[in-house]
Scaffold this motif. Structure first.
Motif, PDB file in Angstrom:
ATOM      1  N   UNK A  12      22.704  40.587  39.589  1.00 51.72           N
ATOM      2  CA  UNK A  12      21.500  40.221  38.843  1.00 51.72           C
ATOM      3  C   UNK A  12      21.180  38.758  39.033  1.00 51.72           C
ATOM      4  N   UNK A  13      22.211  37.978  39.425  1.00 46.69           N
ATOM      5  CA  UNK A  13      22.009  36.551  39.611  1.00 46.69           C
ATOM      6  C   UNK A  13      22.022  36.163  41.096  1.00 46.69           C
ATOM      7  N   UNK A  14      21.844  37.172  41.989  1.00 50.45           N
ATOM      8  CA  UNK A  14      21.678  36.830  43.403  1.00 50.45           C
ATOM      9  C   UNK A  14      22.458  37.743  44.328  1.00 50.45           C
ATOM     10  N   UNK A  15      22.361  37.459  45.672  1.00 47.67           N
ATOM     11  CA  UNK A  15      23.070  38.205  46.708  1.00 47.67           C
ATOM     12  C   UNK A  15      24.292  37.394  47.150  1.00 47.67           C
ATOM     13  N   UNK A  16      25.410  38.136  47.372  1.00 48.25           N
ATOM     14  CA  UNK A  16      26.661  37.454  47.650  1.00 48.25           C
ATOM     15  C   UNK A  16      27.452  38.196  48.723  1.00 48.25           C
ATOM     16  N   UNK A  17      28.269  37.397  49.400  1.00 46.47           N
ATOM     17  CA  UNK A  17      29.335  37.928  50.239  1.00 46.47           C
ATOM     18  C   UNK A  17      30.593  37.825  49.401  1.00 46.47           C
ATOM     19  N   UNK A  18      31.190  38.981  49.047  1.00 47.19           N
ATOM     20  CA  UNK A  18      32.285  39.006  48.078  1.00 47.19           C
ATOM     21  C   UNK A  18      33.568  39.501  48.717  1.00 47.19           C
ATOM     22  N   UNK A  19      34.704  38.978  48.144  1.00 48.98           N
ATOM     23  CA  UNK A  19      36.032  39.428  48.524  1.00 48.98           C
ATOM     24  C   UNK A  19      36.763  39.870  47.266  1.00 48.98           C
ATOM     25  N   UNK A  20      37.367  41.049  47.327  1.00 52.08           N
ATOM     26  CA  UNK A  20      38.181  41.551  46.222  1.00 52.08           C
ATOM     27  C   UNK A  20      39.605  41.713  46.747  1.00 52.08           C
ATOM     28  N   UNK A  21      40.526  40.881  46.178  1.00 55.08           N
ATOM     29  CA  UNK A  21      41.907  40.878  46.645  1.00 55.08           C
ATOM     30  C   UNK A  21      42.823  41.388  45.531  1.00 55.08           C
ATOM     31  N   UNK A  22      43.449  42.553  45.685  1.00 57.57           N
ATOM     32  CA  UNK A  22      44.359  43.089  44.657  1.00 57.57           C
ATOM     33  C   UNK A  22      45.609  42.219  44.541  1.00 57.57           C
ATOM     34  N   UNK A  23      46.108  42.128  43.261  1.00 59.88           N
ATOM     35  CA  UNK A  23      47.314  41.332  43.027  1.00 59.88           C
ATOM     36  C   UNK A  23      48.061  41.962  41.857  1.00 59.88           C
ATOM     37  N   UNK A  24      49.370  42.134  41.985  1.00 61.20           N
ATOM     38  CA  UNK A  24      50.167  42.760  40.927  1.00 61.20           C
ATOM     39  C   UNK A  24      51.234  41.768  40.470  1.00 61.20           C
ATOM     40  N   UNK A  25      51.270  41.520  39.141  1.00 59.95           N
ATOM     41  CA  UNK A  25      52.236  40.588  38.564  1.00 59.95           C
ATOM     42  C   UNK A  25      53.547  41.302  38.289  1.00 59.95           C
ATOM     43  N   UNK A  26      54.536  40.480  37.974  1.00 61.52           N
ATOM     44  CA  UNK A  26      55.870  41.029  37.713  1.00 61.52           C
ATOM     45  C   UNK A  26      55.885  41.952  36.503  1.00 61.52           C
ATOM     46  N   UNK A  27      54.979  41.688  35.541  1.00 61.37           N
ATOM     47  CA  UNK A  27      54.929  42.538  34.349  1.00 61.37           C
ATOM     48  C   UNK A  27      54.176  43.836  34.581  1.00 61.37           C
ATOM     49  N   UNK A  28      53.778  44.076  35.814  1.00 62.10           N
ATOM     50  CA  UNK A  28      53.083  45.318  36.144  1.00 62.10           C
ATOM     51  C   UNK A  28      51.584  45.250  35.987  1.00 62.10           C
ATOM     52  N   UNK A  29      51.058  44.124  35.577  1.00 63.85           N
ATOM     53  CA  UNK A  29      49.613  44.001  35.388  1.00 63.85           C
ATOM     54  C   UNK A  29      48.930  43.925  36.755  1.00 63.85           C
ATOM     55  N   UNK A  30      47.979  44.848  36.985  1.00 70.86           N
ATOM     56  CA  UNK A  30      47.223  44.858  38.244  1.00 70.86           C
ATOM     57  C   UNK A  30      45.904  44.132  38.019  1.00 70.86           C
ATOM     58  N   UNK A  31      45.663  43.184  38.864  1.00 74.61           N
ATOM     59  CA  UNK A  31      44.436  42.404  38.772  1.00 74.61           C
ATOM     60  C   UNK A  31      43.742  42.405  40.120  1.00 74.61           C
ATOM     61  N   UNK A  32      42.522  42.002  40.117  1.00 74.04           N
ATOM     62  CA  UNK A  32      41.757  41.809  41.350  1.00 74.04           C
ATOM     63  C   UNK A  32      41.136  40.426  41.277  1.00 74.04           C
ATOM     64  N   UNK A  33      41.415  39.616  42.302  1.00 72.65           N
ATOM     65  CA  UNK A  33      40.836  38.286  42.394  1.00 72.65           C
ATOM     66  C   UNK A  33      39.565  38.394  43.229  1.00 72.65           C
ATOM     67  N   UNK A  34      38.484  37.850  42.688  1.00 72.24           N
ATOM     68  CA  UNK A  34      37.208  37.894  43.391  1.00 72.24           C
ATOM     69  C   UNK A  34      36.746  36.521  43.821  1.00 72.24           C
ATOM     70  N   UNK A  35      36.186  36.464  45.036  1.00 71.54           N
ATOM     71  CA  UNK A  35      35.595  35.233  45.561  1.00 71.54           C
ATOM     72  C   UNK A  35      34.194  35.588  46.040  1.00 71.54           C
ATOM     73  N   UNK A  36      33.214  34.779  45.641  1.00 66.80           N
ATOM     74  CA  UNK A  36      31.834  35.062  46.011  1.00 66.80           C
ATOM     75  C   UNK A  36      31.202  33.847  46.674  1.00 66.80           C
ATOM     76  N   UNK A  37      30.583  34.127  47.823  1.00 61.98           N
ATOM     77  CA  UNK A  37      29.822  33.105  48.539  1.00 61.98           C
ATOM     78  C   UNK A  37      28.378  33.563  48.574  1.00 61.98           C
ATOM     79  N   UNK A  38      27.486  32.679  48.251  1.00 60.94           N
ATOM     80  CA  UNK A  38      26.073  33.041  48.222  1.00 60.94           C
ATOM     81  C   UNK A  38      25.604  33.452  49.611  1.00 60.94           C
ATOM     82  N   UNK A  39      24.802  34.501  49.671  1.00 57.50           N
ATOM     83  CA  UNK A  39      24.248  34.959  50.945  1.00 57.50           C
ATOM     84  C   UNK A  39      23.379  33.890  51.590  1.00 57.50           C
TER      85      UNK A  39
END
Length: 668
Positions: free
Chosen positions: A169-196
């Motif tokens: 809604x706030x623009x067009x982006x080139x995005x990366x979604x990188x999965x990451x799992x912590x020792x406590x079992x929490x699954x997260x996804x790190x996102x990086x966005x570069x404006x198109x």
């Protein structure tokens, strides 16, 4: 049409051709530059995208380390996800510090964020954006966003990074979604966005760089294009002109023929020209070709619409841009043939001599104009078969005759050979002093069931060689001839060819016959073939002389004999070319040539045979020149076995004891 206008038309034709070719070169060059520019841009764009993705991947990998596990341990999941606002702000500050670090200098990263999935809902737990996602210390779930972003949802189920071009809604982006799992079992996804727009900006710079590179190359290539435009005319002239004699070449003839609906083409062939080249060298041969070209051009100098060409080493062509009648063709080209045959050409050492030409002519009545050169060549083939110096093909029906005739002759010959159909004919060779027979030349005839010869001997030999039947024919000829020679104690001379001497089975066969019939055999080889295949013939001559079989050279003086090389072959006799002998009483130059050849042979101790003695005047003339032997129709025609036996019977009735074989020629 005057010569100046004809030259102007030629120049105009070449100019138009040059313009078309230059235009094609320009179009191809421009198109290649465009393709090169696109290639550079696409390669650069791909590299830029790889660079962006690599930088995003580096940032994403650092984010969990920057936030630390303690940050994620502060998350509470009961009854819903809870995060202290102060902790959240600390995380945002840490991510912004990361954005400002050198890690992201190469690209302008728009945002970093971390999301977690809880009860099938996606929550933002850290972001570099200033917009606050908390509500009463509760992290707001981005339910709608998660549902519309399949790549993000897939990242929770995978261990691989996902790259995607996404609309927000706030623009067009080139995005990366990188999965990451912590020792406590929490699954997260790190996102990086570069404006198109940032990626587009870099692409735009790359496109300008590509255009600049192409423009620079085009600037460098401009002088070449201009130079090629000015030099193309000279290149075309060089491609369509024979460099030796300055005449248009075969390529020019084919181009010129296509401009006419009707035309007449003549092909002029110098027979036996290869011997001149071999005997005197290429420089002398080139000089003779220049003389021939000048003679043909001089003959057509008053015919402004007729053009002369050099087609190959010993072939010239003539193009008449109209369909010439048979009468005019005969008048025009027969006269040319007569003039060429009558002309004396200069040779090294201030010598002069004549050449033999064969002319084949074809006009539009024979077929399409583009095939006239082929038809003219067929006319030369017909002329050689018929042993004439001029032949016209003016009807389409004539064209297949050459091949049909050859096929019929070959089929008949093969069938006759199956039935042992080779028939030897014997022509006696007389001693000039007393007209006694010293030996016989064996001539090949292949006859059908009716006893009729299938074709002329020279034509038959050519076809037999093409069909690789020469060995079979020679074996039958030797077998039959030598049996007759042995029975009547005769000495027979056989003609050989270099193609036969290059076959091991043939050499073994000849060696066997020489060992068994040495006193009944002698061999002769045409002068040009003996010189052209000198290595092969020398070896055979050496072996034959060891056994005691005399060796001779046939058709000596037919063109321009290299006497030194012939002497090196150490032959026992030479046979003066029949065309010279038959004209000895008609032309003083020919008379002097024959006299010189006989004197030279006598000085070297080589016996001479004057063949084609067809009149009493010719016999008297060659006897006065001290020729040793005589042969010809005036003295005796070739005879088959029956006629030979009758001839021998008459000889025995006249002479009680006949010296059948001349000891001098046998001993060499």
């Amino acid at each position: 049409m005057n010569p100046q206008f004809k030259d102007r038309r030629k120049q105009l034709h070449l100019t138009h051709l040059r313009k078309r070719q230059w235009l094609v070169i320009c179009v191809v060059y421009i198109f290649s530059m465009i393709c090169f520019s696109e290639f550079i841009y696409r390669m650069g764009a791909a590299k830029i995208l790889d660079m962006v993705d690599s930088r995003m991947d580096t940032l994403a990998a650092v984010v969990p380390l920057v936030l630390g596990e303690r940050y994620f341990d502060s998350l509470s999941f009961d009854p819903s996800l809870y995060l202290d606002e102060r902790t959240f702000d600390q995380g945002r500050d840490a991510l912004n510090v990361l954005l400002d670090s050198s890690t992201s200098e190469m690209i302008n990263v728009e945002a970093l964020f971390v999301v977690v999935e809880y009860e099938r809902k996606v929550y933002v737990v850290a972001t570099s954006r200033k917009k606050h996602p908390l509500s009463g210390n509760r992290v707001k779930p981005f339910v709608n966003w998660a549902l519309t972003n399949n790549a993000l949802m897939s990242s929770f189920q995978s261990s691989k990074p996902h790259y995607v071009n996404a609309n927000r809604s706030f623009g067009q982006y080139r995005s990366l979604y990188l999965p990451y799992e912590f020792a406590n079992g929490l699954r997260t996804v790190v996102g990086v966005e570069v404006s198109a727009s940032e990626v587009a900006r870099i692409h735009s710079l790359m496109r300008w760089l590509a255009l600049f590179s192409v423009g620079f190359l085009a600037f460098l290539g401009l002088p070449f294009i201009l130079f090629s435009r000015s030099s193309l005319k000279n290149e075309i002239i060089a491609l369509t002109t024979d460099s030796l004699v300055g005449l248009p070449n075969r390529m020019a003839l084919m181009s010129d023929i296509g401009r006419f609906n009707e035309a007449t083409v003549a092909m002029i062939n110098i027979n036996g020209f290869s011997k001149i080249n071999f005997s005197y060298g290429s420089a002398a041969a080139d000089n003779i070709l220049s003389q021939v070209a000048q003679s043909i051009q001089s003959y057509f100098s008053d015919e402004n619409d007729i053009r002369v060409y050099r087609l190959a080493a010993d072939r010239f062509g003539v193009l008449v841009p109209r369909c010439v009648s048979n009468f005019e063709m005969n008048s025009l080209f027969r006269t040319l043939a007569d003039q060429l045959h009558a002309q004396s050409f200069s040779f090294p050492g201030k010598a002069t001599g004549s050449l033999r030409f064969v002319i084949g002519v074809a006009n539009s009545n024979a077929g399409p104009v583009l095939n006239l050169l082929t038809y003219a060549n067929l006319a030369i083939i017909e002329a050689n078969i018929e042993q004439v110096e001029f032949k016209v093909l003016s009807e389409y029906q004539q064209l297949p005759n050459v091949f049909q005739r050859e096929l019929r002759i070959t089929q008949k010959a093969v069938e006759s050979l199956k039935n042992n159909g080779v028939t030897p004919y014997f022509q006696p060779v007389f001693r000039a002093e007393d007209f006694t027979v010293v030996h016989y030349e064996v001539l090949l005839r292949i006859e059908d069931n009716m006893g009729k010869s299938i074709a002329r001997p020279d034509e038959m030999l050519t076809l037999l060689r093409q069909q690789r039947l020469e060995l079979t024919v020679t074996k039958q000829l030797l077998e039959k001839s030598l049996k007759i020679a042995h029975r009547h104690n005769l000495c027979c001379s056989f003609n050989l060819s270099p193609s036969l001497l290059q076959q091991d089975p043939a050499l073994e066969m000849l060696a066997s016959y020489m060992r068994n019939y040495s006193k009944h055999m002698m061999f002769e080889l045409a002068e040009n073939e003996a010189l052209l295949y000198r290595d092969v013939t020398q070896d055979f001559f050496r072996e034959a002389k060891k056994i005691g079989v005399p060796i001779g050279i046939d058709e000596f003086g037919k063109q321009f004999s290299n006497v030194d090389r012939l002497i090196s072959l150490q032959v026992d006799f030479i046979k003066i070319d029949g065309r010279l002998v038959s004209r000895i009483t008609q032309n003083q130059g020919v008379h002097n040539t024959v006299k010189g050849l006989i004197e030279l042979a006598n000085q070297q101790g080589i016996d001479t045979v004057a063949q084609h003695c067809e009149s009493e005047h010719v016999v008297d003339a060659v006897k006065q020149l001290d020729v040793v032997y005589l042969q010809g129709f005036y003295l005796c025609q070739p005879m088959n076995q029956e006629a030979l036996e009758q001839f021998l019977l008459r000889q025995n009735e006249q002479v009680n004891e006949l010296d059948i074989k001349d000891p001098s020629i046998n001993k060499g």
